[in-house]
Scaffold this active site. Structure first.
Site, PDB file in Angstrom:
ATOM      1  N   SER B  38      62.234  16.397  82.993  1.00  0.00           N
ATOM      2  CA  SER B  38      62.808  17.120  84.129  1.00  0.00           C
ATOM      3  C   SER B  38      63.696  18.292  83.734  1.00  0.00           C
ATOM      4  O   SER B  38      64.902  18.273  83.943  1.00  0.00           O
ATOM      5  CB  SER B  38      63.613  16.139  84.997  1.00  0.00           C
ATOM      6  OG  SER B  38      64.072  16.764  86.169  1.00  0.00           O
ATOM      7  N   CYS B  42      60.653  27.269  83.166  1.00  0.00           N
ATOM      8  CA  CYS B  42      60.645  28.705  83.479  1.00  0.00           C
ATOM      9  C   CYS B  42      61.960  29.374  83.105  1.00  0.00           C
ATOM     10  O   CYS B  42      62.028  30.594  82.970  1.00  0.00           O
ATOM     11  CB  CYS B  42      60.385  28.927  84.961  1.00  0.00           C
ATOM     12  SG  CYS B  42      58.930  28.074  85.563  1.00  0.00           S
ATOM     13  N   ALA B 299      55.024  26.322  88.620  1.00  0.00           N
ATOM     14  CA  ALA B 299      56.015  25.261  88.842  1.00  0.00           C
ATOM     15  C   ALA B 299      56.008  24.703  90.259  1.00  0.00           C
ATOM     16  O   ALA B 299      56.101  23.490  90.464  1.00  0.00           O
ATOM     17  CB  ALA B 299      57.409  25.789  88.504  1.00  0.00           C
ATOM     18  N   ASN B 303      55.467  20.676  91.399  1.00  0.00           N
ATOM     19  CA  ASN B 303      56.417  19.861  92.151  1.00  0.00           C
ATOM     20  C   ASN B 303      55.802  19.355  93.453  1.00  0.00           C
ATOM     21  O   ASN B 303      55.942  18.189  93.814  1.00  0.00           O
ATOM     22  CB  ASN B 303      57.659  20.692  92.476  1.00  0.00           C
ATOM     23  CG  ASN B 303      58.593  20.796  91.279  1.00  0.00           C
ATOM     24  OD1 ASN B 303      59.471  19.967  91.093  1.00  0.00           O
ATOM     25  ND2 ASN B 303      58.391  21.791  90.443  1.00  0.00           N
TER      26      ASN B 303
END
Lengths: 447, 447
Positions: B38, B42, B299, B303
């Protein structure tokens, strides 16, 4: 074909220019009562902030360009006093007092709006000023040049008032704002409104909510804004309590009006008369969320509606989708934006709204310079539709709101909106864009 | 129910967290081969730019929080070596060399992607580094701490390479970039690509397009990047020529793959095996413009897909719309953004594209500080649909692109998009937003 336009600002000149581009052989005449055409009215507060800038810097295109390069018969100082729909003719009087008449095949009413000035004592005193057209801006600048203005009072806290408070603070004046409503920005939830209020206060603006102005008086060498329970001294007073559509000509000609007595137009911008169109701040529009008539006088709509009128009189069938009520303004370092319905409007329009306020960040976790972004998002429990969005923050607000506006045009549900593929990089926001986070949170309240 | 997750970054931890929130009684186990979970991958270039920042600043949530607060059985240093779909079991070996096996009812493969390293001499030398996971970032920072790195060569000019060139320039290194393609940003029109190229050059980055790297050699105390026709000296080399999906476990287990051999998943993120899901950089997605499979590892999708997996194993029927390929990155003072198809992709996907490049402004006429915004817009002549948008500018680019992305999700025509109600105020753009101006211009090329 004679295309006649009343009003030479955004809607009028957009229509005239485009009609001439569409059909160079068309006779296009514009009658403008002032001597100013085609200027950026929205830029006035930013121009007023800088004493050495001429107000004429805001002129986008000079009258002679319209006349000589574009072949538009642009007549300034021409005030139209009546429209005769049966005779397809308008009549009026020039600035010099000469009467005129013009025939038309198609007429566009683009008369704009006027600032509301309450019918109370002293609002006609020198130094009590409004801001809507270029001449208003010119008068404000001239007044500040000619008088030692140290203290200003702004009556009203709408976006023009708030932009003006920043402009006057930039000129090192003491600025107080006053209005009867107790809520600073009443169409926003407190969490968002409070941020803007704090920003104004932190920049030295004295805010007086909950005070009705009774009159303005001369006091010593300056003015006194008298409320029932207090008095504010001022060298200059800006009255910024809203505008009203310039509908007098239309009403006298028997045209229909709608919301706030704006001139009623269909999706092709046609009024209740077959040969008369209306566009800009004087005309109404359909709201893309409710599908009902609304009156939200803003610059983009005026320009777009002007174009659509030109296309339609030239034979196109250009129907406009309508407005989402998208707007943005800046108060010192804060960007404030909205689109769609407020919570109150959602209820009044018959929706069953759920809403949420979230705090997010303008940049990614661990990225320097990140600031708080507040989002207020509203959805309809019955249909799942997104109804409106509001945002406040120091960066990343002005353009994000347009994504929500595009969603409103498409009648997206909050769930589908929550699935859209927003841009992400650490300097520009968190992985989940603040609007997406708000949508995700709002979904929990929409069973 | 046993929910087993392979991979503890964006997709994996999103899925694990949400599954546990959805159903606190579920057994959720995450097997992560590294010791990092986690983190904001980026953010690495921006972290590398600042020597005194620990790479661990990028960790979004600590492993112990997942374990203790969320009740997830998070096992780091656990490398999975095989999936046995019939037995519903995975097997592997820990960092310490101990074998393990885990059964599952539902399995999520979230193994991410790996940097591509060409099979050429010298790419395994010390000082030749890649950037994808946190340990790569750690190694780059350690290398720079331990060696006197004055000159860096970046192989590749994609967005990671470009973000790294800014990071290394911030650390006062000489930076050269090299790649075989003659075009700087080949998926953009020259007008846009040239602006980015000028920005990189103006910031002291030496750009060598049209040079194929043959090998890397030791040279004196440092390295030499040897092309067929020139040699670049370097104390450190960053290889940034793209990534590839980590699909080995999936292929060994007999799962289907698609574009670029990414693991094929349906709209509910399910693979070709009923009990196995895949999400994140290892998995494919539907493209909202083409409706076809694509592989765009970013990303937000990771998610979002992780969440959707969690919802689906908990009994929802969460179907994802897909990706629009929206992305943004920063190169020194420029924002570069895109969404949807490029012109080349539009043709390859069977559309009949028209496109336009326009120059607009980031602020209104006469507003100080305005800079140029370039927009490239693509529409389909046959259907009128908007297909893609690209933008370059110093401000107002990153978030505007999301409005175009929302339009793509709704399969809007260019004409309807041109009618959308964007936000306008002088500090934030012209009355006609640059995207709307581009749409208006593009319409002229779409009869």
């Amino acid at each position: 074909m004679n295309f006649l336009v009343i009003g030479g600002d955004a809607a009028g000149m957009s229509a005239a220019s485009r009609a001439k581009r569409n059909m160079p052989e068309m006779n296009v005449t514009v009658l403008e009562k002032t001597h100013d055409v085609s200027y950026s009215a929205c830029g006035m507060p930013y121009n007023i902030a800088v004493p050495e800038k001429a107000i004429e810097d805001l002129v986008v295109r000079q009258a002679q360009v319209f006349r000589e390069k574009q072949g538009i018969n642009l007549l300034t100082g021409h005030r139209v006093e009546s429209i005769e729909p049966k005779e397809k003719r308008v009549a009026g009087v020039t600035y010099e007092g000469e009467k005129f008449e013009f025939p038309y095949d198609k007429l566009l009413i683009a008369t704009g709006g006027s600032p509301i000035v309450p019918d109370l004592p002293g609002f006609d005193l020198p130094g009590v000023l409004v801001l809507k057209n270029l001449d208003h801006g010119r008068k404000i600048k001239a007044y500040m040049d000619e008088h030692p203005v140290k203290k200003a009072v702004i009556i009203g806290m709408g976006y023009i008032g708030l932009e003006m408070c920043e402009a006057l603070r930039a000129r090192a004046m003491e600025v107080a704002m006053v209005k009867p409503n107790l809520n600073f920005i009443p169409w926003m939830p407190d969490e968002l409104s409070d941020e803007v209020q704090k920003e104004a206060a932190a920049n030295g603006v004295a805010l007086h909510m909950g005070h009705s102005v009774r009159k303005i008086e001369r006091a010593n060498s300056s003015l006194a804004v008298v409320c029932e329970d207090m008095t504010l001294e001022a060298d200059m007073v800006i009255v910024a309590i809203g505008i009203t559509p310039n509908n007098e000509l239309a009403i006298k000609a028997g045209l229909e009006t709608s919301v706030k007595k704006a001139i009623a137009v269909d999706r092709m911008l046609k009024t209740s008369d077959e040969n008369i169109y209306a566009a800009g701040d004087c005309a109404d529009a359909y709201h893309v969320v409710t599908g009902e008539k609304t009156w939200i006088p803003l610059a983009l709509r005026a320009n777009r509606a002007g174009w659509a009128v030109a296309d339609n009189i030239c034979g196109s069938q250009m129907e406009l989708d309508g407005v989402a009520g998208t707007s943005v303004f800046k108060v010192f370092e804060l960007e404030i934006a909205r689109t769609g319905l407020t919570l109150k409007e959602s209820k009044e329009s018959g929706f069953d709204p759920a809403d949420i306020v979230i705090k997010s960040r303008s940049r990614a976790h661990a990225h320097p310079g990140s600031t708080t972004i507040y989002v207020h998002l509203i959805g309809d429990i019955k249909t799942g539709r997104l109804l409106g969005a509001q945002m406040v923050g120091k960066e990343g607000v002005a353009h994000r709101i347009s994504a929500a506006a595009v969603a409103l045009h498409n009648k997206m549900t909050v769930e589908r909106f929550s699935q859209t593929d927003f841009a992400y990089a650490p300097p520009f926001g968190p992985v989940w864009d603040p609007l997406l986070t708000a949508a995700n949170q709002l979904l929990k309240k929409m069973p």
